[in-house]
Scaffold this motif. Structure first.
Motif, PDB file in Angstrom:
ATOM      1  N   GLU A   1     -20.112  11.855 -27.639  1.00  0.00           N
ATOM      2  CA  GLU A   1     -19.288  12.526 -26.621  1.00  0.00           C
ATOM      3  C   GLU A   1     -19.746  12.097 -25.232  1.00  0.00           C
ATOM      4  N   GLN A   2     -21.068  12.041 -25.079  1.00  0.00           N
ATOM      5  CA  GLN A   2     -21.607  11.655 -23.781  1.00  0.00           C
ATOM      6  C   GLN A   2     -21.225  10.213 -23.438  1.00  0.00           C
ATOM      7  N   VAL A   3     -21.240   9.332 -24.443  1.00  0.00           N
ATOM      8  CA  VAL A   3     -20.847   7.943 -24.206  1.00  0.00           C
ATOM      9  C   VAL A   3     -19.403   7.888 -23.713  1.00  0.00           C
ATOM     10  N   PHE A   4     -18.499   8.565 -24.431  1.00  0.00           N
ATOM     11  CA  PHE A   4     -17.090   8.528 -24.026  1.00  0.00           C
ATOM     12  C   PHE A   4     -16.900   9.184 -22.652  1.00  0.00           C
ATOM     13  N   THR A   5     -17.602  10.314 -22.421  1.00  0.00           N
ATOM     14  CA  THR A   5     -17.478  10.994 -21.125  1.00  0.00           C
ATOM     15  C   THR A   5     -17.885  10.055 -20.000  1.00  0.00           C
TER      16      THR A   5
ATOM     17  N   ASP B   1     -22.783  -9.723 -12.468  1.00  0.00           N
ATOM     18  CA  ASP B   1     -23.061  -8.296 -12.552  1.00  0.00           C
ATOM     19  C   ASP B   1     -22.750  -7.705 -13.925  1.00  0.00           C
ATOM     20  N   LEU B   2     -22.094  -8.485 -14.790  1.00  0.00           N
ATOM     21  CA  LEU B   2     -21.634  -7.913 -16.064  1.00  0.00           C
ATOM     22  C   LEU B   2     -22.780  -7.341 -16.883  1.00  0.00           C
ATOM     23  N   ASP B   3     -23.948  -7.992 -16.837  1.00  0.00           N
ATOM     24  CA  ASP B   3     -25.103  -7.453 -17.558  1.00  0.00           C
ATOM     25  C   ASP B   3     -25.793  -6.374 -16.755  1.00  0.00           C
ATOM     26  N   ARG B   4     -25.845  -6.606 -15.430  1.00  0.00           N
ATOM     27  CA  ARG B   4     -26.668  -5.729 -14.593  1.00  0.00           C
ATOM     28  C   ARG B   4     -26.090  -4.332 -14.426  1.00  0.00           C
ATOM     29  N   ILE B   5     -24.793  -4.164 -14.687  1.00  0.00           N
ATOM     30  CA  ILE B   5     -24.230  -2.819 -14.523  1.00  0.00           C
ATOM     31  C   ILE B   5     -24.828  -1.818 -15.509  1.00  0.00           C
ATOM     32  N   PHE B   6     -25.509  -2.323 -16.555  1.00  0.00           N
ATOM     33  CA  PHE B   6     -26.130  -1.403 -17.508  1.00  0.00           C
ATOM     34  C   PHE B   6     -27.545  -1.028 -17.104  1.00  0.00           C
ATOM     35  N   GLU B   7     -28.026  -1.618 -15.996  1.00  0.00           N
ATOM     36  CA  GLU B   7     -29.361  -1.256 -15.516  1.00  0.00           C
ATOM     37  C   GLU B   7     -29.274   0.049 -14.753  1.00  0.00           C
ATOM     38  N   LYS B   8     -30.413   0.778 -14.744  1.00  0.00           N
ATOM     39  CA  LYS B   8     -30.450   2.051 -14.026  1.00  0.00           C
ATOM     40  C   LYS B   8     -30.162   1.850 -12.549  1.00  0.00           C
ATOM     41  N   PHE B   9     -29.452   2.766 -11.966  1.00  0.00           N
ATOM     42  CA  PHE B   9     -29.156   2.828 -10.534  1.00  0.00           C
ATOM     43  C   PHE B   9     -28.378   1.633 -10.039  1.00  0.00           C
ATOM     44  N   HIS B  10     -27.912   0.794 -10.960  1.00  0.00           N
ATOM     45  CA  HIS B  10     -27.186  -0.359 -10.469  1.00  0.00           C
ATOM     46  C   HIS B  10     -25.731   0.003 -10.267  1.00  0.00           C
ATOM     47  N   ARG B  11     -25.240  -0.220  -9.075  1.00  0.00           N
ATOM     48  CA  ARG B  11     -23.814  -0.009  -8.832  1.00  0.00           C
ATOM     49  C   ARG B  11     -23.290  -1.204  -8.099  1.00  0.00           C
ATOM     50  N   ILE B  12     -22.057  -1.602  -8.456  1.00  0.00           N
ATOM     51  CA  ILE B  12     -21.581  -2.846  -7.859  1.00  0.00           C
ATOM     52  C   ILE B  12     -21.040  -2.625  -6.455  1.00  0.00           C
ATOM     53  N   THR B  13     -20.757  -1.357  -6.119  1.00  0.00           N
ATOM     54  CA  THR B  13     -20.266  -1.112  -4.766  1.00  0.00           C
ATOM     55  C   THR B  13     -21.294  -0.313  -3.985  1.00  0.00           C
ATOM     56  N   ALA B  14     -21.100  -0.257  -2.671  1.00  0.00           N
ATOM     57  CA  ALA B  14     -22.038   0.476  -1.823  1.00  0.00           C
ATOM     58  C   ALA B  14     -22.099   1.936  -2.241  1.00  0.00           C
ATOM     59  N   ALA B  15     -23.325   2.489  -2.193  1.00  0.00           N
ATOM     60  CA  ALA B  15     -23.561   3.831  -2.735  1.00  0.00           C
ATOM     61  C   ALA B  15     -22.688   4.907  -2.105  1.00  0.00           C
ATOM     62  N   ASP B  16     -22.342   4.746  -0.824  1.00  0.00           N
ATOM     63  CA  ASP B  16     -21.607   5.834  -0.184  1.00  0.00           C
ATOM     64  C   ASP B  16     -20.112   5.789  -0.482  1.00  0.00           C
ATOM     65  N   ARG B  17     -19.648   4.695  -1.073  1.00  0.00           N
ATOM     66  CA  ARG B  17     -18.204   4.633  -1.344  1.00  0.00           C
ATOM     67  C   ARG B  17     -17.834   5.282  -2.669  1.00  0.00           C
TER      68      ARG B  17
ATOM     69  N   THR C   1     -19.261   7.792  -5.703  1.00  0.00           N
ATOM     70  CA  THR C   1     -20.371   8.690  -6.003  1.00  0.00           C
ATOM     71  C   THR C   1     -20.857   8.459  -7.426  1.00  0.00           C
ATOM     72  N   GLY C   2     -22.077   8.860  -7.665  1.00  0.00           N
ATOM     73  CA  GLY C   2     -22.649   8.703  -9.001  1.00  0.00           C
ATOM     74  C   GLY C   2     -24.097   8.332  -8.886  1.00  0.00           C
ATOM     75  N   THR C   3     -24.858   8.594  -9.946  1.00  0.00           N
ATOM     76  CA  THR C   3     -26.276   8.284  -9.898  1.00  0.00           C
ATOM     77  C   THR C   3     -26.550   6.863 -10.350  1.00  0.00           C
ATOM     78  N   GLY C   4     -25.533   6.188 -10.902  1.00  0.00           N
ATOM     79  CA  GLY C   4     -25.782   4.876 -11.467  1.00  0.00           C
ATOM     80  C   GLY C   4     -26.532   4.982 -12.777  1.00  0.00           C
ATOM     81  N   LEU C   5     -26.453   6.148 -13.421  1.00  0.00           N
ATOM     82  CA  LEU C   5     -27.149   6.329 -14.691  1.00  0.00           C
ATOM     83  C   LEU C   5     -26.204   6.235 -15.878  1.00  0.00           C
ATOM     84  N   GLY C   6     -24.914   6.509 -15.645  1.00  0.00           N
ATOM     85  CA  GLY C   6     -23.943   6.639 -16.733  1.00  0.00           C
ATOM     86  C   GLY C   6     -23.974   5.500 -17.736  1.00  0.00           C
ATOM     87  N   LEU C   7     -23.856   4.260 -17.255  1.00  0.00           N
ATOM     88  CA  LEU C   7     -23.772   3.136 -18.185  1.00  0.00           C
ATOM     89  C   LEU C   7     -25.109   2.866 -18.864  1.00  0.00           C
TER      90      LEU C   7
END
Lengths: 230, 375
Positions: free
Chosen positions: B257-261, B304-320, B322-328
């Motif tokens: 459920e958490q994965v799909f969410t 970035d295709l691999d790096r998006i699964f790293e912690k806190f990695h977001r492809i866009t600027a943090a202020d645009r 929201t999110g912790t970058g933890l989901g993926l």
């Protein structure tokens, strides 16, 4: 019931005690708060409640322990209210005699619905049992073993009916996989969750408008199922 | 050298070295009839080398001297004296002493070098552990700053909504009141999800995320997640396309459920409003199910295709966004704990996260219950 139902709330968080006292008091329940397990057990013995709402993480004794000690002398419904969300804790609490389990944070409507279900089942054990259960357009006649939608009979296999009848007779309550498998199949099949999944899929296909978003047969993740009647 | 260390050196190194020479002497003395003097000298070198190698340089020297004396006393005529008559014997003895000492020095130093190398390796290890700690410390601060920002946003909404409701300026039966209450409820759900993600992240970090695998219906899990989403339909439409005959999958219901969410929330963030999010699943071969969550969002740069699964990695600027970058990274942790794999792909006109999971548990596929007919 002539007098207001008496609810004993055992929880060590003052905010929760305060909120429940206010909200349940508003709904005309008599609320007794207890801040730890021993106090809760003593209060329960001194003035037997109609329902116990119990937290698991108590400062003195474990909530599971409170559950089993209450069950030594009373069958009054116990609703566990806890931040612990693992299936293991839920199943353990239900095995120790709890009737229901709600994870914090919870919606008050949800809690009130569970309280009503618990009171109804507690009352039902004394008086006559309902033989007709309705859920939306579905009617289940437990005496005649007939299930209808808008008066039209739905054909079920023997196991499907047994399963639905068990769920409906316990409407509103969470039933664990083990309990359902033991009751509908056989104690020897208690581990065959896959049977349950397959039959629930079949039942939902016959009963629910959208089997993927069921309205009547609700999954309790990792724990079991709950049938929602009107 | 402190006294106690000298004593322990003496007991643990020199005594055994002397003992090894005594033992060799006894053996050689026994066989003196069949051995020439040079052979005896050579054979004495064995315990000397061994002592240096096992007990160190000092023990080697002690062994060399004892061997020199024993050799002289027992095997060089006149026997049972330390005197030497023949000049050639003197040469043999002298050469023996030099060789024995040099040998024990060489062996002893090699041993110390080895000890040094071990010590150096230990230091390197300590250093790298310190680096890991430093890195994890850096991660923790990154986490804290990201989390506190992420916690304050919903808290700000809740605070604003409750204070405005208490102020008495919002009419009791107004639409505004309903909206404020809805905002409070949505934001508390959001906070709860965030806390769940954090807990799971720490479980993944500590290798404590153990899936409780049970036979489950994938469409049921995906359906329950979609049903619980409080997302306005006009922004994104979600379509679940999972074939009915897909076999049961051995997964932890709550974790999936958490994965799909997380995957759906991710699509909400990046895909433009008015587009569709699709969840597909199909059997791949006999033992694998492949699940794809796709949206009509912009493509992600190949790097970035691999790096998006790293912690806190977001492809866009943090202020645009929201999110912790933890989901993926949590999705990755959960899927891998299930023995599966997860990756990202750019599609023509969209973007997809794809994962595969094994269909068997303990080497077995889902057993079928006995069939029966309707009565």
């Amino acid at each position: 019931m002539s007098t207001a139902p008496h609810i004993l709330v055992i929880d060590d968080e003052p905010q929760i005690l305060r909120a429940l006292k206010t909200i349940l008091g508003e709904k005309k329940f008599k609320v007794t708060p207890a801040a730890n397990g021993e106090e809760g057990l003593a209060l329960a013995a001194a003035n037997p409640p109609d329902i116990v709402i119990l937290d698991l993480g108590l400062p003195d004794i474990d909530g599971f322990e409170v559950c089993s000690r209450l069950r030594e002398w009373t069958q009054c419904p116990i609703i566990v209210l806890s931040v612990r969300e693992s299936e293991r804790d839920k199943v353990a609490a239900l095995d120790k005699g709890a009737d229901d389990y709600l994870v914090k944070p919870f919606g008050i409507e949800e809690l009130l619905a569970r309280v009503r279900v618990a009171l109804r089942h507690a009352g039902g054990t004394k008086g006559s049992k309902e033989t007709k259960i309705t859920a939306g357009a579905i009617t289940i006649d437990l005496a005649w073993h007939i299930v209808t939608r808008n008066g039209e009979e739905i054909k079920l296999t023997a196991t499907e009916y047994k399963l639905l009848a068990y769920l409906a007779a316990n409407a509103g309550r969470v039933l664990t996989h083990q309990a359902i498998l033991t009751h509908v199949w056989d104690p020897a099949d208690a581990d065959h969750v896959e049977y349950l999944r397959v039959y629930m899929r079949q039942l939902r296909k016959k009963l629910e408008a959208d089997p993927e978003r069921p309205e009547f047969i609700i999954t309790e993740p990792g724990v079991g199922y709950r049938f929602l009647a009107d | 050298m402190p006294r106690s260390s000298f004593v322990s050196d003496f007991l643990l190194r020199y005594i055994p070295a002397i003992f090894s020479i005594a033992l060799t002497t006894a053996l050689l003395f026994f066989m003196r009839g069949i051995l020439d003097t040079p052979i005896i000298a050579l054979l004495y070198l064995l315990p000397v080398g061994a002592s240096a190698s096992v007990w160190g340089l000092g023990a080697g020297i002690v062994a060399a001297l004892s061997a020199f004396l024993s050799f002289n006393y027992f095997f060089i005529s006149p026997h049972f004296t330390l005197t030497v008559h023949s000049p050639s014997d003197l040469v043999v003895l002298f050469v023996f002493l030099v060789v024995a000492v040099v040998l024990s020095q060489l062996v002893g130093r090699a041993r110390e070098g080895q000890a040094l190398a071990v010590e150096k390796a230990r230091l390197t290890e300590i250093e790298s552990r310190a680096k890991v700690l430093e890195e994890s410390d850096r991660m923790k601060s990154a986490l804290l700053s990201s989390v506190s920002h992420e916690l304050r946003t919903p808290l700000a909404t809740i605070k604003a909504a409750t204070t405005s409701l208490r102020s008495g300026e919002v009419k009791w039966e107004s639409k505004a009141r309903q909206e404020l209450l809805e905002a409070i409820e949505d934001e508390t759900d959001h906070l709860n999800l965030l806390v769940g993600n954090l807990l799971n992240m720490s479980r993944i970090e500590a290798n404590a995320l153990k899936p409780e695998r049970q036979w489950n219906l994938l469409p049921e899990i995906a359906g329950s997640v979609v049903a619980r989403m409080h997302h306005p339909l006009e922004e994104h439409q979600i379509i679940v396309e999972i074939p009915e005959d897909l076999p049961l999958v051995p997964v932890d219901y709550s974790q999936m459920e958490q994965v799909f969410t997380n995957l759906i929330n991710n699509s909400f963030k990046y895909a433009p409003a008015g587009t569709t999010i699709r969840i597909r699943a199909e059997k791949e071969g006999a033992n694998i199910v492949r699940v794809q969550v796709e949206n009509e969002g912009p493509p992600v740069p190949a790097d970035d295709l691999d790096r998006i699964f790293e912690k806190f990695h977001r492809i866009t600027a943090a202020d645009r966004i929201t999110g912790t970058g933890l989901g993926l990274s949590i999705c990755k942790g959960i899927i891998e704990a299930h023995g599966g794999k997860i990756w990202a792909e750019n599609l023509p006109g969209g973007f997809a996260i794809i994962f595969i999971l094994p269909l068997s548990m303990d080497g077995k596929l889902a057993p079928e219950p006995p069939r029966e007919s309707e009565t």
